[in-house]
Design a protein around this motif. Structure first.
Motif, PDB file in Angstrom:
ATOM      1  N   MET A  56      59.050  16.416  69.336  1.00 46.13           N
ATOM      2  CA  MET A  56      59.271  16.907  67.976  1.00 46.13           C
ATOM      3  C   MET A  56      58.069  16.702  67.057  1.00 46.13           C
ATOM      4  SD  MET A  56      63.174  15.573  67.404  1.00 46.13           S
ATOM      5  CE  MET A  56      64.346  15.603  68.758  1.00 46.13           C
ATOM      6  N   ARG A  57      57.108  15.909  67.474  1.00 46.92           N
ATOM      7  CA  ARG A  57      55.921  15.655  66.661  1.00 46.92           C
ATOM      8  C   ARG A  57      54.647  16.099  67.382  1.00 46.92           C
ATOM      9  NH1 ARG A  57      57.616  14.789  61.431  1.00 46.92           N
ATOM     10  NH2 ARG A  57      59.127  13.099  61.307  1.00 46.92           N
ATOM     11  N   ASP A  58      54.352  15.440  68.509  1.00 43.47           N
ATOM     12  CA  ASP A  58      53.073  15.683  69.178  1.00 43.47           C
ATOM     13  C   ASP A  58      52.906  17.140  69.599  1.00 43.47           C
ATOM     14  OD1 ASP A  58      52.875  12.988  68.866  1.00 43.47           O
ATOM     15  OD2 ASP A  58      52.672  12.487  70.989  1.00 43.47           O
ATOM     16  N   LEU A  59      53.920  17.693  70.262  1.00 44.84           N
ATOM     17  CA  LEU A  59      53.796  19.045  70.802  1.00 44.84           C
ATOM     18  C   LEU A  59      53.624  20.105  69.717  1.00 44.84           C
ATOM     19  CD1 LEU A  59      53.735  21.051  73.099  1.00 44.84           C
ATOM     20  CD2 LEU A  59      56.233  20.994  73.159  1.00 44.84           C
ATOM     21  N   PRO A  60      54.530  20.213  68.734  1.00 45.28           N
ATOM     22  CA  PRO A  60      54.340  21.272  67.722  1.00 45.28           C
ATOM     23  C   PRO A  60      53.089  21.077  66.885  1.00 45.28           C
ATOM     24  CG  PRO A  60      56.174  19.829  67.130  1.00 45.28           C
ATOM     25  CD  PRO A  60      55.800  19.484  68.530  1.00 45.28           C
ATOM     26  N   ASP A  61      52.726  19.827  66.587  1.00 44.17           N
ATOM     27  CA  ASP A  61      51.525  19.605  65.780  1.00 44.17           C
ATOM     28  C   ASP A  61      50.268  19.961  66.556  1.00 44.17           C
ATOM     29  OD1 ASP A  61      53.073  18.777  63.694  1.00 44.17           O
ATOM     30  OD2 ASP A  61      52.817  16.640  64.051  1.00 44.17           O
ATOM     31  N   TYR A 119      30.321  23.460  82.234  1.00 42.49           N
ATOM     32  CA  TYR A 119      31.344  23.775  81.240  1.00 42.49           C
ATOM     33  C   TYR A 119      31.029  23.110  79.901  1.00 42.49           C
ATOM     34  CZ  TYR A 119      33.582  24.852  85.644  1.00 42.49           C
ATOM     35  OH  TYR A 119      33.845  25.359  86.891  1.00 42.49           O
ATOM     36  N   ASN A 120      31.240  23.870  78.846  1.00 46.01           N
ATOM     37  CA  ASN A 120      31.149  23.294  77.512  1.00 46.01           C
ATOM     38  C   ASN A 120      32.426  22.503  77.234  1.00 46.01           C
ATOM     39  OD1 ASN A 120      28.597  24.545  76.716  1.00 46.01           O
ATOM     40  ND2 ASN A 120      29.732  26.479  76.788  1.00 46.01           N
ATOM     41  N   CYS A 121      32.271  21.395  76.535  1.00 45.76           N
ATOM     42  CA  CYS A 121      33.406  20.491  76.321  1.00 45.76           C
ATOM     43  C   CYS A 121      33.390  19.971  74.887  1.00 45.76           C
ATOM     44  CB  CYS A 121      33.348  19.326  77.311  1.00 45.76           C
ATOM     45  SG  CYS A 121      34.740  18.192  77.193  1.00 45.76           S
ATOM     46  N   GLU A 122      34.573  19.904  74.284  1.00 45.18           N
ATOM     47  CA  GLU A 122      34.702  19.417  72.908  1.00 45.18           C
ATOM     48  C   GLU A 122      35.854  18.430  72.804  1.00 45.18           C
ATOM     49  OE1 GLU A 122      33.456  23.760  70.934  1.00 45.18           O
ATOM     50  OE2 GLU A 122      35.417  22.868  70.540  1.00 45.18           O
ATOM     51  N   GLN A 123      35.818  17.644  71.745  1.00 41.53           N
ATOM     52  CA  GLN A 123      36.914  16.735  71.431  1.00 41.53           C
ATOM     53  C   GLN A 123      37.387  16.999  70.006  1.00 41.53           C
ATOM     54  OE1 GLN A 123      36.718  12.487  72.577  1.00 41.53           O
ATOM     55  NE2 GLN A 123      37.103  12.015  70.426  1.00 41.53           N
ATOM     56  N   HIS A 124      38.691  17.116  69.825  1.00 41.49           N
ATOM     57  CA  HIS A 124      39.277  17.383  68.515  1.00 41.49           C
ATOM     58  C   HIS A 124      40.338  16.329  68.206  1.00 41.49           C
ATOM     59  CE1 HIS A 124      37.608  21.570  68.091  1.00 41.49           C
ATOM     60  NE2 HIS A 124      37.473  21.389  69.394  1.00 41.49           N
ATOM     61  N   ILE A 125      40.612  16.121  66.945  1.00 45.09           N
ATOM     62  CA  ILE A 125      41.628  15.175  66.516  1.00 45.09           C
ATOM     63  C   ILE A 125      42.740  15.928  65.782  1.00 45.09           C
ATOM     64  CG2 ILE A 125      42.142  13.158  65.082  1.00 45.09           C
ATOM     65  CD1 ILE A 125      40.433  12.520  67.519  1.00 45.09           C
ATOM     66  N   VAL A 126      43.973  15.674  66.197  1.00 43.46           N
ATOM     67  CA  VAL A 126      45.152  16.250  65.560  1.00 43.46           C
ATOM     68  C   VAL A 126      45.898  15.132  64.837  1.00 43.46           C
ATOM     69  CG1 VAL A 126      47.401  17.334  65.948  1.00 43.46           C
ATOM     70  CG2 VAL A 126      45.398  18.101  67.241  1.00 43.46           C
ATOM     71  N   LEU A 150      47.053   9.883  65.230  1.00 41.74           N
ATOM     72  CA  LEU A 150      45.839  10.669  65.461  1.00 41.74           C
ATOM     73  C   LEU A 150      45.695  10.905  66.957  1.00 41.74           C
ATOM     74  CD1 LEU A 150      43.419   8.846  62.988  1.00 41.74           C
ATOM     75  CD2 LEU A 150      44.828  10.866  62.560  1.00 41.74           C
ATOM     76  N   LEU A 151      45.898  12.143  67.363  1.00 42.71           N
ATOM     77  CA  LEU A 151      45.884  12.507  68.779  1.00 42.71           C
ATOM     78  C   LEU A 151      44.558  13.153  69.146  1.00 42.71           C
ATOM     79  CD1 LEU A 151      49.420  14.181  69.009  1.00 42.71           C
ATOM     80  CD2 LEU A 151      48.857  11.741  69.147  1.00 42.71           C
ATOM     81  N   CYS A 152      44.004  12.742  70.253  1.00 42.96           N
ATOM     82  CA  CYS A 152      42.792  13.371  70.767  1.00 42.96           C
ATOM     83  C   CYS A 152      43.174  14.567  71.634  1.00 42.96           C
ATOM     84  CB  CYS A 152      41.979  12.366  71.578  1.00 42.96           C
ATOM     85  SG  CYS A 152      40.578  13.094  72.440  1.00 42.96           S
ATOM     86  N   VAL A 153      42.578  15.714  71.346  1.00 39.16           N
ATOM     87  CA  VAL A 153      42.795  16.916  72.156  1.00 39.16           C
ATOM     88  C   VAL A 153      41.446  17.372  72.687  1.00 39.16           C
ATOM     89  CG1 VAL A 153      43.714  19.253  72.199  1.00 39.16           C
ATOM     90  CG2 VAL A 153      44.733  17.553  70.675  1.00 39.16           C
TER      91      VAL A 153
END
Length: 458
Positions: free
Chosen positions: A190-195, A52-59, A66-69
């Motif tokens: 109210m923050r993490d989920l919608p963003d 599987y290809n895998c990536e890390q993104h920052i929100v 700064l959340l890691c997704v």
């Protein structure tokens, strides 16, 4: 000057030292069950399967966390030449299904020019004191839901709540100081989920799959954010948690319900349960399994009988991650009041309610009856944290789909034996129903029907 010997230490052999300090033993440095047990981080866990290809993104949230997704965008082409046959599994009786999908019919319209041309997006979110690692820690490859979804051609994203091991960053605040940890379920919803939903994918909508607190933040977020309902085409709630009944041990349950703010006295104002992570590093994984099993039996009455010993040895190593004490207090406030409510910043200082007392303030409830996104629920009738009658009374009717399993408990919806036979086919069916905009070929090497049959028949 002669050396003074300590009699007890003098008599210890090297084998004794290894027993006291397992990290000194070369044997303890080797995994007991699978390399996943010792894998350091989500990306290494995914790379273990080599498929599987895998990536890390920052929100970046609106309040500068700064959340890691994590993302599994696709399956490597050679993967389909290495499919291994799974062992046979016969599901037990006691499964009930309520299917109202005929009330949620959606036409599978072709895409027009200029519309989103990417894959359908699925966002998975972990539970309380967890991280994205819990979704990829099954020792059987095809018992990991993100891998099944990637095979089906979905663009798979996995969120991480603020404060956990991947999201302990802020533009201005340091996790070493208390202001960083000043968040509760309110901020998750109210923050993490919608963003996170708004970030990166570019898709007009997505399907959300939550486990435990991951369901609570979606129930809360969807209830107060009408725009979020337009962006989530389906909400799948696994082991949903909104108004837990309480803890299994009556004395501890009564103590917490009486004064939930006493948690601040016990753990301070930053993060709780660091001791659990300490013992996880100190003792061997099989012994840590016994500690966790004993703890959840004491607190929640769970037996853990539906998960294999090998699975626990691996998954319990990836079970815990940090969060705020405030979020723990928020849950105990909900347990105390029996209502799915926002965090109470001004709780009563009295440890009990009197007959003649009148509340000086009432924290608002999350208005979950206002949710317009279709909801599917999977729960265990042996899960002490789920009261389906209370939950369903607070949700719009009808629910699109409900599946209950008599003998399943909370963690079984991540790691129970046979989950790929009992739960995943239903999830695939739901995803196909609520993701009508499909490209001419959504597959990643196999047709959708072929993959679903493959999962069912192996």
């Amino acid at each position: 000057m002669s050396m003074i010997k300590i009699p007890i230490l003098d008599r210890l052999t090297f084998r004794d030292y290894q027993g006291l300090f397992p990290w000194l033993s070369k044997v303890e440095n080797e995994p007991h069950v699978s390399p996943l047990e010792k894998a350091e981080g989500f990306e290494r866990m995914v790379k273990h399967w080599k498929n599987y290809n895998c990536e890390q993104h920052i929100v970046r949230t609106q309040d500068d966390y700064l959340l890691c997704v994590h993302r599994i965008p696709s399956v490597k082409p050679q993967h389909y030449d290495n499919i291994q046959k799974q062992k046979e599994f016969q599901p037990e009786k006691g499964i009930e299904v309520i299917d109202n999908l005929d009330k949620f019919l959606q036409a599978k319209l072709p895409r027009s020019k200029g519309e989103y041309q990417g894959k359908p997006v699925v966002l998975l979110y972990h539970g309380f004191l967890m991280s994205s690692e819990v979704w990829v820690s099954n020792i059987e490859e095809y018992s990991n839901l993100p891998f099944i979804l990637a095979k089906q051609g979905y663009d798979v994203w996995l969120g991480n709540a603020r404060g956990n091991k991947y999201s302990q960053y802020h533009v201005h605040l340091s996790p070493n100081h208390q202001p960083f940890w000043n968040f509760s379920l309110n901020e998750f919803a109210m923050r993490d989920l919608p963003d996170t939903v708004d970030a990166k994918t570019g898709a007009p909508n997505l399907t959300y799959i939550g486990f435990s607190q991951g369901t609570a933040q979606a129930f809360a977020g969807l209830s107060v954010n009408s725009n979020l309902n337009k962006k989530v085409n389906l909400f799948i709630a696994m082991a949903p948690a909104t108004t837990p009944k309480g803890l299994q041990h009556p004395l501890i349950d009564a103590f917490v319900k009486a004064t939930p703010s006493v948690i601040y006295l016990m753990f301070g104002r930053k993060t709780p349960l660091k001791l659990a992570l300490f013992w996880q590093r100190l003792i061997s994984p099989p012994l840590f399994v016994k500690v966790i099993d004993a703890s959840v039996r004491f607190l929640f009455g769970w037996t853990g009988d539906n998960m294999s010993a090998d699975q626990k040895t691996v998954s319990y190593q990836h079970l815990y991650s940090l969060t705020s004490v405030k979020s723990l207090v928020h849950w105990f406030q909900i347990i105390r009041t029996g209502q799915f409510q926002m965090y109470d910043e001004m709780p009563s200082r009295l440890p009990y309610h009197t007959v003649n007392s009148v509340e000086d303030h009432i924290p608002p409830r999350f208005p979950t009856l206002q949710i317009t996104t279709p909801i599917a629920i999977f729960y265990g009738r042996s899960d002490s944290l789920v009261d389906f009658n209370v939950l369903s009374a607070d949700l719009p009717s009808p629910l699109a789909y409900v599946k209950s399993i008599e003998k399943w408990e909370h963690l079984d919806f991540l790691w129970a034996e046979g989950i790929e036979k009992i739960v995943y086919p239903d999830i695939l069916k739901l995803l196909q129903q609520f993701n009508p905009y499909r490209g001419p070929q959504q597959k990643e090497g196999l047709k959708n029907d072929d993959i679903e049959q493959e999962i069912l028949l192996k």
